[in-house]
Design a protein around this motif. Structure first.
Motif, mmCIF file in Angstrom:
data_model
loop_
_atom_site.group_PDB
_atom_site.id
_atom_site.type_symbol
_atom_site.label_atom_id
_atom_site.label_comp_id
_atom_site.label_asym_id
_atom_site.label_seq_id
_atom_site.Cartn_x
_atom_site.Cartn_y
_atom_site.Cartn_z
ATOM 1 N N GLU A 1 1.053 49.133 36.177
ATOM 2 C CA GLU A 1 1.773 48.005 35.569
ATOM 3 C C GLU A 1 1.509 46.704 36.324
ATOM 4 N N SER B 1 6.323 49.641 30.579
ATOM 5 C CA SER B 1 7.776 49.427 30.558
ATOM 6 C C SER B 1 8.103 48.023 30.034
ATOM 7 N N GLU B 2 9.334 47.841 29.614
ATOM 8 C CA GLU B 2 9.783 46.559 29.052
ATOM 9 C C GLU B 2 9.634 45.415 30.053
#
Lengths: 193, 479
Positions: free
Chosen positions: A53, B22-23
């Motif tokens: 991420e 993920s958000e």
């Protein structure tokens, strides 16, 4: 266009134009359209989801900042993938500096044929993520991104021989792991997605 | 072949693969983008700040140099004037000597003058003495009445001067004739050089002609030159003008603080949020009309009406919900100021992850400034100082990229935490260029220091910003 999902109605060109003007709604739409695919790219280079991420976030910021210079000579997705890979490599380089890659003894490839027809890509991801740092990067670049060993050597600042031996090791380790797991069938084929 | 097949299989496995991040990934990307935008904005603000500061330094430098040169010129003139006065005194003393010459050695010229003065036997008058030496050609008619010897002596003027070292010829009344006479130039080809050498450099030299006359000639010439130059350069016709202009710059909160008061419960309970808002710095712009009048050769008075905006971005870690919690507004000083203890009981202030809000305060500004004109030519330089009354018009607090309603506060709102009138001190320079008979374009770097806090005393919040801006004005001059 408050909801980014509405961005799926927009053409790629419209998205590019909107992002070039710095419109946040268009940026969100572009993100919504490609974030899942790009996340997979990031996951292949990262050890964990959190690390992936981080790469994804940094990569998308670079995409939005650099889209003004995107000349559309390639597909948007290809261009974005290259940015994600470069971002991942930049992060990996720091680690590779601490743990430099060295030539490893080439392992003989197993004779058996391995099928990936019943393998979900997440299982493959897990296997790739379990590879040692250097092997993982070289494997991704060679097997999936399609770089040759000379290009990989230049990208990572290693010798061509090191790239080849690291790849050979990665491939061998993957095949061994695939063979060990009885859930994988023993023939090459398509993986489930 | 087998290797190729394995790689193809791997590649294919990832071809259509997707994984939902993920958000918070998008939230972080958005934050990064806003930070980057803020950095670009800060960079450009920094540039304008530097430009404004450079302009101020440049203007002060040019002004200082101008004052220095002006003073130098003045000092030289004063010195020359003092010399002239001194020489006039000497001249008067010497003329007195001529009118009462020593009996034992009468000078030739005086003797001649006396003999040719109509035989009245009286002492020759001063004017005649001067004219005889200073402008013999102009006085040719007069000389014709003289004896042949006198005429010969008058024609050989330089010799006459050399012969009369003890009693040199002086110009007292008709100096203009002397100044422009050919003989004058024959005697001293470069009178200014002579004067400088003689009187300014204090070199000892016997004068060949009357130094006072030379001095007067030089001063007169210089005066004429100055008059001509002033006529060309100065703009005394620029007595009244009007202008339109705009300015942009940045402001920093140089003084901020918070104190508890009996009526600021809402703000005191969220002092952290209030302090963030109070400390915020940002950009400022203004546009408006001005009028000016020249009240003396160097002083001008200017005033105007400007529409001014002060905008700042800062992060806020909360929102204020409506009583029914259907809508939310950014937690800002105006919103917090409205809260009562019962609102806190119902938890109307909701903590959130920090998000960026923009606050925009607008004023109607009425500046009055006095200006001192340092350079009053086609290129002009002026120093301005004054005061401005800023009438609060509106404040809007908007949450960027969030689905939160903006907070708006208008002039006249009874619950407004903003002072209806603020006063600011102004300091600036005006570098201008005149083109045509009626127009002047000017660049105005300036400082604005707010003299009182933006907020009312009862809020307990103190914010005093200092703004640096760069303005551009287009002036129309009424002739």
């Amino acid at each position: 266009m408050k909801n980014g999902r509405n961005g799926f109605m927009l053409s790629e060109q419209e998205l590019i134009e909107g992002c070039r003007e710095g419109k946040r709604s268009f940026q969100k739409a572009l993100y919504d359209r490609y974030c899942r695919k790009m996340m997979v790219v990031c996951l292949r280079y990262a050890k964990t989801t959190a690390e992936a991420e981080d790469i994804l976030q940094e990569g998308f910021v670079k995409v939005f900042q650099g889209i003004k210079n995107f000349r559309q000579e390639s597909k948007l997705e290809t261009w974005m993938t290259r940015i994600m890979v470069n971002t991942a490599l930049n992060l990996q380089r720091k680690k590779l500096y601490l743990f430099p890659m060295v030539d490893v003894q080439e392992i003989d490839l197993p004779e058996e044929e391995i099928s990936l027809s019943n393998v979900h890509f997440t299982q493959l991801l897990e296997l790739i993520q379990s590879l040692p740092q250097g092997c993982r990067v070289v494997f991704n670049l060679f097997a999936i991104e399609g770089y040759n060993h000379k290009e990989i050597a230049e990208l990572l600042g290693i010798s061509e021989g090191t790239s080849k031996s690291q790849y050979s090791r990665a491939r061998s380790l993957l095949q061994q792991k695939l063979l060990k797991d009885s859930s994988y069938s023993i023939r090459y084929g398509e993986a489930n997605v | 072949m087998e290797r190729q097949t394995f790689e193809d299989a791997i590649k294919k496995a990832f071809e259509q693969a997707e994984f939902e991040p993920s958000e918070k990934a998008w939230i972080n990307i958005e934050l990064e983008l806003e930070k980057a935008q803020g950095w670009h904005l800060k960079s450009s603000i920094q540039f304008y700040k530097m430009l404004a500061a450079a302009s101020v330094v440049f203007a002060i430098g040019v002004g200082g140099l101008g004052i220095y040169l002006f003073n130098q010129e003045r000092a030289t003139e004063q010195r020359l004037m003092a010399l002239m006065q001194e020489m006039e005194t000497v001249q008067q003393e010497k003329v007195a000597g001529i009118t009462n010459p020593p009996a034992e050695v009468p000078p030739a010229d005086v003797k001649n003058s006396v003999s040719g003065s109509g035989g009245n036997g009286a002492t020759p008058n001063n004017n005649e003495v001067a004219l005889a030496g200073a402008a013999p050609q102009k006085k040719s008619d007069h000389n014709n009445r003289h004896t042949g010897e006198n005429v010969r002596k008058q024609e050989k003027f330089p010799a006459t001067v050399r012969d009369s070292d003890n009693y040199p010829l002086y110009a007292t009344q008709d100096t203009r004739a002397l100044r422009h006479s050919l003989e004058f130039r024959e005697i001293i080809p470069d009178p200014y050089k002579y004067l400088v050498e003689k009187y300014l450099n204090k070199q000892q030299e016997t004068p060949a002609a009357d130094p006072v006359a030379l001095m007067l000639a030089r001063l007169d010439q210089r005066e004429q030159e100055m008059r001509e130059r002033n006529k060309q350069d100065k703009h005394p016709d620029e007595k009244f003008w009007t202008s339109v202009g705009l300015a942009a710059g940045s402001f920093n909160t140089v003084q901020s603080g918070f104190s508890q008061t009996p009526s600021n419960f809402g703000i005191a309970s969220n002092a952290d949020i209030a302090k963030r808002e109070a400390k915020a710095s940002g950009t400022t712009y203004s546009l408006g009309v001005n009028a000016g009048v020249r009240i003396s050769e160097r002083w001008v008075l200017q005033g105007g009406v400007h529409y001014r905006s002060q905008a700042s971005d800062y992060e806020v870690p909360g929102v204020v919900g409506s009583p029914d919690f259907q809508t939310f507004k950014p937690a800002s000083i105006p919103e917090l100021d409205k809260l009562s203890p019962s609102d806190f009981a119902s938890s109307r202030v909701v903590a959130t992850v920090p998000y960026t809000v923009s606050s925009d305060v607008r004023y109607l500004s009425i500046p009055v400034q006095a200006g001192y004109v340092l350079i009053d030519r086609d290129w002009g330089l002026q120093l301005n100082a004054g005061i401005a009354a800023d009438l609060f018009l509106q404040n809007t607090v908007t949450a960027e990229g969030q689905n939160i309603e903006p907070t708006k506060q208008y002039r006249g709102d009874s619950d407004s935490p903003f002072r209806p009138v603020n006063f600011s001190g102004l300091l600036g320079t005006e570098i201008s260029y005149r083109f045509g008979d009626h127009y002047r374009l000017s660049l105005n770097p300036g400082l604005r220091y707010q003299l009182n806090s933006l907020y009312k005393d009862e809020t307990g919040v103190q914010t005093i910003p200092l703004a640096i801006d760069l303005g551009l004005r287009f002036r129309y001059i009424f002739n």
